[in-house]
Design a protein around this motif. Structure first.
Motif: not given
Length: 158
Positions: A133-136, A103-105, A51-52, A111-112
């Protein structure tokens, strides 16, 4: 106080040793188990699809006509042509994204991760550890568990 219990009895000593072992195993063992499960899942199935690393990159993006689902392709070369439409009835037109926003990332990474979960049922069973939590930040539950143990267990010292 129960005076009928003999503290010198072997069964009392056995339970005392068991209680001491569990006092050490739970606060250390649970976070360690969570960390091990998440580390194994990350090495095999990519809980964080980068994501980052997506932020600021050029890409192509299109959305499904009826849903919030979307598809995302990074542009490797400057001036890359628009991807071909293989299912034009179900998708909107491709649009160029000059710089992927946070936000798009995030949306792409989630989604992935959901697609990977569909392919790996084992990962889906562990989703209670990372899905909030966010993926990262997939391993944040380990830190949160340690924090909760310190806050609740630390009260006995004050």
């Amino acid at each position: 106080v129960d005076y009928s219990i003999n503290c010198a009895d072997s069964s009392h000593k056995l339970f005392k040793a068991y209680a001491l072992a569990m006092t050490l195993i739970y606060p250390i063992g649970i976070p360690l188990l969570y960390w091990r499960l998440l580390k194994h899942a990350q090495s095999k199935m990519y809980l964080d699809p980068g994501q980052q690393n997506l932020i600021g990159k050029k890409a192509w993006k299109r959305q499904d006509v009826g849903e919030e689902k979307w598809e995302f392709i990074l542009m490797d070369v400057e001036g890359e042509e628009k991807p071909s439409d293989d299912e034009p009835a179900f998708w909107k037109e491709w649009e160029k994204v000059e710089s992927v926003s946070e936000d798009e990332a995030l949306e792409f990474a989630i989604y992935i991760r959901s697609k990977i979960e569909e392919e790996h049922p084992t990962l889906m069973r562990m989703s209670f550890l990372y899905s909030m939590y966010e993926p990262w930040c997939y391993n944040f539950e380990v830190k949160e568990t340690v924090r909760k143990l310190i806050l609740t267990g630390g009260l006995i010292f004050f």
